[in-house]
Design an enzyme around this catalytic site. Structure first.
Site, PDB file in Angstrom:
ATOM      1  N   SER A  79      13.958  -7.974   3.677  1.00 26.37           N
ATOM      2  CA  SER A  79      12.868  -7.396   4.476  1.00 26.37           C
ATOM      3  C   SER A  79      13.300  -6.311   5.447  1.00 26.37           C
ATOM      4  CB  SER A  79      12.140  -8.510   5.238  1.00 26.37           C
ATOM      5  OG  SER A  79      11.365  -9.292   4.353  1.00 26.37           O
TER       6      SER A  79
ATOM      7  N   LYS B 250      11.467  -2.986   5.287  1.00 26.31           N
ATOM      8  CA  LYS B 250      10.218  -2.663   5.990  1.00 26.31           C
ATOM      9  C   LYS B 250      10.415  -1.647   7.110  1.00 26.31           C
ATOM     10  CE  LYS B 250       7.966  -7.082   4.919  1.00 26.31           C
ATOM     11  NZ  LYS B 250       9.008  -7.807   4.212  1.00 26.31           N
TER      12      LYS B 250
ATOM     13  N   SER C  12       6.454  -9.765   9.150  1.00 21.21           N
ATOM     14  CA  SER C  12       7.199  -9.366   7.945  1.00 21.21           C
ATOM     15  C   SER C  12       6.281  -9.407   6.726  1.00 21.21           C
ATOM     16  CB  SER C  12       8.414 -10.272   7.732  1.00 21.21           C
ATOM     17  OG  SER C  12       9.308  -9.701   6.804  1.00 21.21           O
TER      18      SER C  12
END
Length: 444
Positions: A101, A104, A161
């Protein structure tokens, strides 16, 4: 007689000369042999000495974990001064590892760049597609047809997230996910991320999707320099959307002195990753650790790295924070620090999807006998697996949760039982086409 006598004399003289010369020749030969042996021994000794010297030279130039004063229990790490870019620590910083993640941050960079350029507004409304609503992994609980502002999607990505939020914004900005990913990779090259390749806008598992600690530090530094206001989102510990509370997985917030960002990540291929940042006085540090074996170890090792970096720039912890500073543990320690109960784990290959008020599709009919099955996702947490199961059932997909055996336990969300791979593949195609579940796999 005289001739015979002369011949005999010559013969005797010849023999005498030969006998006299033999010891000298033998001595000379022995001396030569000794010289050869000595030279050979000297050469061997020289080679051995050179070899040892070369090994010592290599030992000095090659990083060895025993020479690492921190001995971080991570696969890769890097820390730098955010303002000057001065490197303060590195460990295998160019090793390619799945970003999870942390991806992102680049998605958020592109969104905020578009806002800055007037191509996008925080108040723009984004319609959530079925693909976005059914995105796997950690989510902000979007549902198909929902309209949500760009501002809310950014908060969802930064705090919760939100994989579903990444898909929604990617489709809104570029028309489809693949086009957005191409934009991501072009921007990564522009930022100097030369050993990074993105395949998804959210970091969910994909073949060939890799990054390095050095590249992530470059991204974080550029992101914070250009969009310092983004820290307001990243420092937020809770986010509410669709009547659900989503907690920030960054456990440094509120616990490490000065910590105010940035992003955590986890997939099986990498382990637990984080880009962390903290500020004390006029000094900001960016630290990246990739490949911790648990979220607790990620927190502890990243805290140690940040504290070491702050000491180097003359900003050590003060008061109670100094007393709470994490200590090093032996490299062969088998301790596994489990996440706290209030932390929402990030999922591998799947996760909670947006809640649907009613099934968006008729209930899928699946067989109940056979050696093959379809896996939607897997979790460390039984609670999250059951929540995913409920969400799938709400969309008309009958799912079950099965725990793996052994100490390394995972909770798998499975769909149906099939007698052949062909039968399972037919259902898998239907799941992708009719239910937006494009990331399922067939297992035994």
């Amino acid at each position: 007689m005289p001739m015979r006598f002369r011949f005999g004399v010559f013969f005797l003289l010849f023999c005498a000369v030969i006998m006299a010369a033999s010891p000298a020749m033998a001595k000379r030969s022995k001396s030569k042999a000794t010289s050869v042996q000595t030279t050979s021994a000297t050469q061997k000794s020289s080679k051995k000495s050179s070899s040892v010297s070369a090994k010592k030279s290599r030992a000095k130039s090659e990083p060895i974990s025993a020479d690492d004063p921190l001995r971080l229990r991570v696969r890769s790490a890097l820390a730098l001064d955010a303002e000057s870019g001065t490197l303060l620590y590195e460990k295998d910083a160019d090793k390619q590892i799945a970003p999870a993640s942390l991806t992102k941050i680049l998605t958020l960079y592109i969104v905020q760049e578009a806002i800055e350029q007037g191509k996008l507004s925080p108040d723009d409304q984004v319609r959530v597609s079925s693909r976005a609503a059914n995105a796997s992994g950690s989510v902000m609980d979007l549902y198909t047809g929902e309209r949500v502002s760009v501002r809310e999607l950014m908060k969802g990505m930064a705090i919760a997230s939100a994989n579903d939020g990444c898909v929604a914004i990617a489709e809104h900005m570029a028309g489809d996910v693949d086009s957005f990913v191409r934009i991501m990779n072009r921007k990564a090259r522009t930022l100097g991320m030369l050993r990074t390749t993105f395949k998804t806008p959210n970091g969910l598992p994909a073949d060939g999707q890799v990054t390095t600690a050095r590249d992530m530090a470059k991204l974080a530094r550029a992101y914070l320099k250009r969009f310092p206001q983004a820290l307001e989102m990243h420092a937020t510990r809770n986010y509410f959307h669709n009547r659900r509370n989503h907690q920030n997985a960054n456990r440094l917030l509120g616990e490490f002195e000065g910590a105010d960002g940035l992003k955590t990540g986890f997939v099986n291929a990498s382990g637990y990753n984080i880009i962390a940042t903290a500020k004390r006085g006029d000094k900001r540090i960016i630290a990246v650790t990739l490949g911790s074996t648990s979220s607790g170890i990620r927190k502890r090792e990243t805290s140690r790295l940040l504290e070491t970096a702050f000491v180097q720039v003359g900003k050590p912890a003060t008061g109670l924070a100094q007393a709470k500073a994490p200590q090093a543990v032996a490299a062969n320690d088998d301790e596994e620090i489990l996440p706290s109960r209030d932390e929402r784990p990030e999922a591998q290959g799947g996760g909670l999807v947006g809640r649907q008020n009613k099934p968006s599709q008729p209930v899928l009919q699946v067989p109940a006998k056979g050696r093959y099955t379809i896996q939607d996702s897997s979790y460390r947490s039984a609670e999250n697996a059951r929540a995913r199961q409920e969400c799938l059932r709400a969309t008309g997909v009958p799912a079950r949760v099965v725990a793996t055996r052994g100490e390394d336990k995972w909770y798998r969300v499975l769909i149906g039982r099939y007698t052949s791979v062909q039968e399972a593949e037919a259902t898998r195609r239907k799941l992708a086409q009719d239910y937006g579940l494009a990331n399922t796999i067939i297992v035994q």
